[in-house]
Motif scaffolding. Structure first.
Motif, PDB file in Angstrom:
ATOM      1  N   VAL A  28      11.446  -2.073   2.028  1.00 38.04           N
ATOM      2  CA  VAL A  28      11.611  -2.948   3.182  1.00 38.04           C
ATOM      3  C   VAL A  28      11.532  -2.052   4.409  1.00 38.04           C
ATOM      4  O   VAL A  28      12.248  -1.046   4.507  1.00 38.04           O
ATOM      5  N   SER A  29      10.651  -2.416   5.329  1.00 43.43           N
ATOM      6  CA  SER A  29      10.402  -1.584   6.500  1.00 43.43           C
ATOM      7  C   SER A  29      11.224  -2.041   7.701  1.00 43.43           C
ATOM      8  O   SER A  29      11.435  -3.238   7.907  1.00 43.43           O
ATOM      9  N   ASN A  30      11.644  -1.066   8.493  1.00 45.75           N
ATOM     10  CA  ASN A  30      12.237  -1.413   9.773  1.00 45.75           C
ATOM     11  C   ASN A  30      11.108  -1.620  10.786  1.00 45.75           C
ATOM     12  O   ASN A  30       9.929  -1.537  10.437  1.00 45.75           O
ATOM     13  N   SER A  32      13.284   1.247   3.302  1.00 46.03           N
ATOM     14  CA  SER A  32      14.503   1.193   2.499  1.00 46.03           C
ATOM     15  C   SER A  32      14.210   0.574   1.142  1.00 46.03           C
ATOM     16  O   SER A  32      13.424  -0.366   1.036  1.00 46.03           O
ATOM     17  N   PHE A  33      14.870   1.120   0.122  1.00 47.82           N
ATOM     18  CA  PHE A  33      14.687   0.658  -1.239  1.00 47.82           C
ATOM     19  C   PHE A  33      15.968  -0.001  -1.744  1.00 47.82           C
ATOM     20  O   PHE A  33      17.044   0.196  -1.183  1.00 47.82           O
ATOM     21  N   GLU A  34      15.838  -0.750  -2.809  1.00 52.39           N
ATOM     22  CA  GLU A  34      16.919  -1.551  -3.370  1.00 52.39           C
ATOM     23  C   GLU A  34      18.210  -0.762  -3.578  1.00 52.39           C
ATOM     24  O   GLU A  34      19.305  -1.275  -3.381  1.00 52.39           O
ATOM     25  N   LYS A  86      -1.179   1.963   6.607  1.00 49.39           N
ATOM     26  CA  LYS A  86      -1.623   1.946   5.210  1.00 49.39           C
ATOM     27  C   LYS A  86      -0.525   2.466   4.290  1.00 49.39           C
ATOM     28  O   LYS A  86      -0.282   1.905   3.215  1.00 49.39           O
ATOM     29  N   MET A  87       0.134   3.536   4.708  1.00 44.99           N
ATOM     30  CA  MET A  87       1.200   4.101   3.890  1.00 44.99           C
ATOM     31  C   MET A  87       2.392   3.154   3.813  1.00 44.99           C
ATOM     32  O   MET A  87       2.995   2.982   2.743  1.00 44.99           O
ATOM     33  N   LYS A  88       2.738   2.517   4.907  1.00 43.14           N
ATOM     34  CA  LYS A  88       3.833   1.536   4.881  1.00 43.14           C
ATOM     35  C   LYS A  88       3.497   0.419   3.900  1.00 43.14           C
ATOM     36  O   LYS A  88       4.317   0.058   3.051  1.00 43.14           O
ATOM     37  N   ASP A  89       2.287  -0.110   4.002  1.00 43.62           N
ATOM     38  CA  ASP A  89       1.887  -1.202   3.115  1.00 43.62           C
ATOM     39  C   ASP A  89       1.929  -0.787   1.646  1.00 43.62           C
ATOM     40  O   ASP A  89       2.325  -1.573   0.786  1.00 43.62           O
ATOM     41  N   TYR A  90       1.529   0.442   1.339  1.00 43.91           N
ATOM     42  CA  TYR A  90       1.550   0.936  -0.043  1.00 43.91           C
ATOM     43  C   TYR A  90       2.969   0.880  -0.612  1.00 43.91           C
ATOM     44  O   TYR A  90       3.200   0.332  -1.692  1.00 43.91           O
ATOM     45  N   TYR A  91       3.923   1.465   0.095  1.00 45.23           N
ATOM     46  CA  TYR A  91       5.292   1.521  -0.429  1.00 45.23           C
ATOM     47  C   TYR A  91       5.967   0.147  -0.420  1.00 45.23           C
ATOM     48  O   TYR A  91       6.777  -0.154  -1.301  1.00 45.23           O
ATOM     49  N   VAL A  92       5.626  -0.706   0.520  1.00 43.48           N
ATOM     50  CA  VAL A  92       6.157  -2.062   0.533  1.00 43.48           C
ATOM     51  C   VAL A  92       5.573  -2.865  -0.632  1.00 43.48           C
ATOM     52  O   VAL A  92       6.309  -3.508  -1.390  1.00 43.48           O
ATOM     53  N   ASN A  93       4.258  -2.818  -0.790  1.00 45.35           N
ATOM     54  CA  ASN A  93       3.595  -3.650  -1.799  1.00 45.35           C
ATOM     55  C   ASN A  93       3.818  -3.190  -3.231  1.00 45.35           C
ATOM     56  O   ASN A  93       3.964  -4.021  -4.127  1.00 45.35           O
ATOM     57  N   PHE A  94       3.823  -1.884  -3.479  1.00 46.99           N
ATOM     58  CA  PHE A  94       3.907  -1.396  -4.857  1.00 46.99           C
ATOM     59  C   PHE A  94       5.309  -0.980  -5.298  1.00 46.99           C
ATOM     60  O   PHE A  94       5.582  -0.920  -6.491  1.00 46.99           O
ATOM     61  N   PHE A  95       6.200  -0.680  -4.340  1.00 49.24           N
ATOM     62  CA  PHE A  95       7.524  -0.189  -4.714  1.00 49.24           C
ATOM     63  C   PHE A  95       8.673  -0.974  -4.091  1.00 49.24           C
ATOM     64  O   PHE A  95       9.817  -0.567  -4.175  1.00 49.24           O
ATOM     65  N   GLY A  96       8.347  -2.095  -3.468  1.00 52.89           N
ATOM     66  CA  GLY A  96       9.391  -2.990  -2.976  1.00 52.89           C
ATOM     67  C   GLY A  96      10.169  -2.494  -1.778  1.00 52.89           C
ATOM     68  O   GLY A  96      11.279  -2.971  -1.516  1.00 52.89           O
TER      69      GLY A  96
END
Length: 135
Positions: free
Chosen positions: A27-29, A45-47, A15-25
């Motif tokens: 990219v997960s390893n 990782s972020f831009e 759930k936490m991975k999905d939150y940061y991926v979906n709302f803040f862009g």
């Protein structure tokens, strides 16, 4: 020198991975799992190159920060710079529509930042702020 990454213990890793991926862009390893210790983690990782490690393991105590008023010493929030004031306003509307609380703002702070405060799914404080030139 740079901060390489910040780490957060979490209960619900997916759930936490999905939150940061979906709302803040983010990219997960690929998920790391240590079967001996039951430790699991993702690096997000972020831009800009910054990274957030989210980790879970049985027996980690719950977050002690009060979600409204009281805070505790130590790391207290993550701040995401997402662009101009319009981008900040849009992100506030998006998160509120998805059921995440807006604690304060959007507003201009005493030091001149335009931002709002919210909570992620496990009540970690998040600031979303405009990106100011030369900062």
């Amino acid at each position: 020198m740079m901060i390489e990454h910040v780490a957060i213990w979490v209960r619900d890793l997916e759930k936490m991975k999905d939150y940061y991926v979906n709302f803040f862009g983010a990219v997960s390893n690929q998920k790391y799992i240590n079967p001996v210790t039951s430790f699991e983690s993702y690096f997000l990782s972020f831009e800009t190159g910054s990274r957030l490690e989210i980790m879970t393991k049985p027996g980690i105590p719950a977050n002690a920060n009060d979600t409204v008023v009281m805070q505790h010493e130590g790391l207290i929030h993550l701040a995401f710079g997402i662009g101009d004031r319009e981008a900040v306003d849009k992100k506030a509307v998006e998160l509120k529509a998805e059921g995440y609380p807006i604690l304060r703002g959007p507003r201009t702070t005493g030091d001149g930042y335009y931002e709002f405060e919210t909570l992620d799914p496990e009540n970690n404080r998040i600031e979303v702020t405009e990106i100011k030139p030369n900062h």
